[in-house]
Enzyme design. Sequence first.
Site, PDB file in Angstrom:
ATOM      1  N   TYR A 136     -11.873  93.136 -86.432  1.00  0.00           N
ATOM      2  CA  TYR A 136     -10.859  92.101 -86.182  1.00  0.00           C
ATOM      3  C   TYR A 136      -9.612  92.795 -85.647  1.00  0.00           C
ATOM      4  O   TYR A 136      -8.881  93.432 -86.398  1.00  0.00           O
ATOM      5  CB  TYR A 136     -10.578  91.329 -87.471  1.00  0.00           C
ATOM      6  N   LYS A 164     -13.539  90.753 -82.694  1.00  0.00           N
ATOM      7  CA  LYS A 164     -12.763  89.521 -82.533  1.00  0.00           C
ATOM      8  C   LYS A 164     -11.457  89.958 -81.888  1.00  0.00           C
ATOM      9  O   LYS A 164     -10.652  90.684 -82.491  1.00  0.00           O
ATOM     10  CB  LYS A 164     -12.489  88.856 -83.879  1.00  0.00           C
TER      11      LYS A 164
HETATM   12  C1  HMN Z   1      -7.999  84.003 -88.102  1.00  0.00           C
HETATM   13  O1  HMN Z   1      -8.010  85.197 -88.433  1.00  0.00           O
HETATM   14  O2  HMN Z   1      -7.840  83.102 -88.899  1.00  0.00           O
HETATM   15  C2  HMN Z   1      -8.167  83.583 -86.690  1.00  0.00           C
HETATM   16  O3  HMN Z   1      -9.230  84.171 -86.144  1.00  0.00           O
HETATM   17  C3  HMN Z   1      -6.942  83.771 -85.963  1.00  0.00           C
HETATM   18  C4  HMN Z   1      -6.970  83.117 -84.593  1.00  0.00           C
HETATM   19  O4  HMN Z   1      -7.196  84.113 -83.643  1.00  0.00           O
HETATM   20  C5  HMN Z   1      -5.649  82.456 -84.428  1.00  0.00           C
HETATM   21  N1  HMN Z   1      -4.614  83.457 -84.552  1.00  0.00           N
HETATM   22  C6  HMN Z   1      -3.632  83.330 -85.441  1.00  0.00           C
HETATM   23  O5  HMN Z   1      -3.431  82.327 -86.091  1.00  0.00           O
HETATM   24  C7  HMN Z   1      -2.740  84.510 -85.596  1.00  0.00           C
HETATM   25  C8  HMN Z   1      -5.549  81.667 -83.138  1.00  0.00           C
HETATM   26  O6  HMN Z   1      -6.471  80.630 -83.226  1.00  0.00           O
HETATM   27  C9  HMN Z   1      -4.131  81.102 -82.935  1.00  0.00           C
HETATM   28  O7  HMN Z   1      -3.703  80.431 -84.094  1.00  0.00           O
HETATM   29  C10 HMN Z   1      -4.064  80.144 -81.763  1.00  0.00           C
HETATM   30  O8  HMN Z   1      -4.591  80.738 -80.619  1.00  0.00           O
HETATM   31  C11 HMN Z   1      -2.611  79.705 -81.517  1.00  0.00           C
HETATM   32  O9  HMN Z   1      -1.848  80.784 -81.044  1.00  0.00           O
END
Ligand code: HMN
Length: 293
Positions: A136, A164
């Site tokens: 990740y 990821k």
């Molecule tokens: C997680 O670890 O919960 C997700 O995989 C994170 C995901 O990559 C999200 N990143 C964060 O919240 C930091 C994205 O879905 C993000 O929320 C979205 O692209 C809006 O910026």
Amino acid sequence: MKNLKGIFSALLVSFNEDGSINEKGLRQIIRHNIDKMKVDGLYVGGSTGENFMLSTEEKKQIFRIAKDEAKDQVALIAQVGSVNLKEAVELGKYATELGYDSLSAVTPFYYKFSFPEIKHYYETIIAETGNNMIVYSIPFLTGVNIGVEQFGELYKNPKVLGVKFTAGDFYLLERLRKAYPEKLVWAGFDEMMVPAASLGVHGAIGSTFNVNGLRARQIFELTQAGQVKEALEIQHVTNDLIEGILANGLYLTIKEILKLQGVDAGYCREPMTAKATEAQLVRAKELYEQFLK
Ligand code: HMN
């Protein structure tokens, strides 16, 4: 092991006002993702699950509830990473016994760990659990950048399925796709799905898929089919929604949008602001009505 490609919601967790886990609400969020958003899988224990503010027991409880509710209906990935390597191993063993299809672990953060230390962290979790691993990588939150050769070092272990990739560095993404075509990549930024899918990622893991999962799938599949113009049109609408969500408070707004659909998504976990203000509630309702109703 289930197919790990496709659209994965980064699972939100419902908390009660006192910060305890709202099991009934969590089960409803899982059902909503499987039944309404039609996701291929769930990424449990990520940033979106407010994971880094939880105790080990709470993390286990969430893994247990998610598996119990989802059963074998969708693929399940357990994010077990922690700066406490013993905790990561304990969680990894627990999720493996529950039957999670793969583990994932955030790069160890806060201290400036050397690459050999980072490699040792992944090797230890894999050796102790025997499960698959998805790196990740989220440099904007961790400050940890892994280069192409270093990914190659991690990828020498066949249990490391891929990464990821929560970053906007599309040059690095292209280099990784070229250098390690057999390794999988899941895009981590929902607002950048068209460029990521154009570069051949195999899946996407996102917080906004909890409410916008149907559009996410359209964007992903259209891009894969070479219909980039059509995909981009849906990305534009999606990004108007994401822009609104980010400006109003990310997890809190997604939870309020879920509540408007009868899902008891609850509160956030302190030190994040737990409860939406009146203005945030109004904005969440506007976003729901404009983009999701
Ligand atoms: C997680 O670890 O919960 C997700 O995989 C994170 C995901 O990559 C999200 N990143 C964060 O919240 C930091 C994205 O879905 C993000 O929320 C979205 O692209 C809006 O910026």
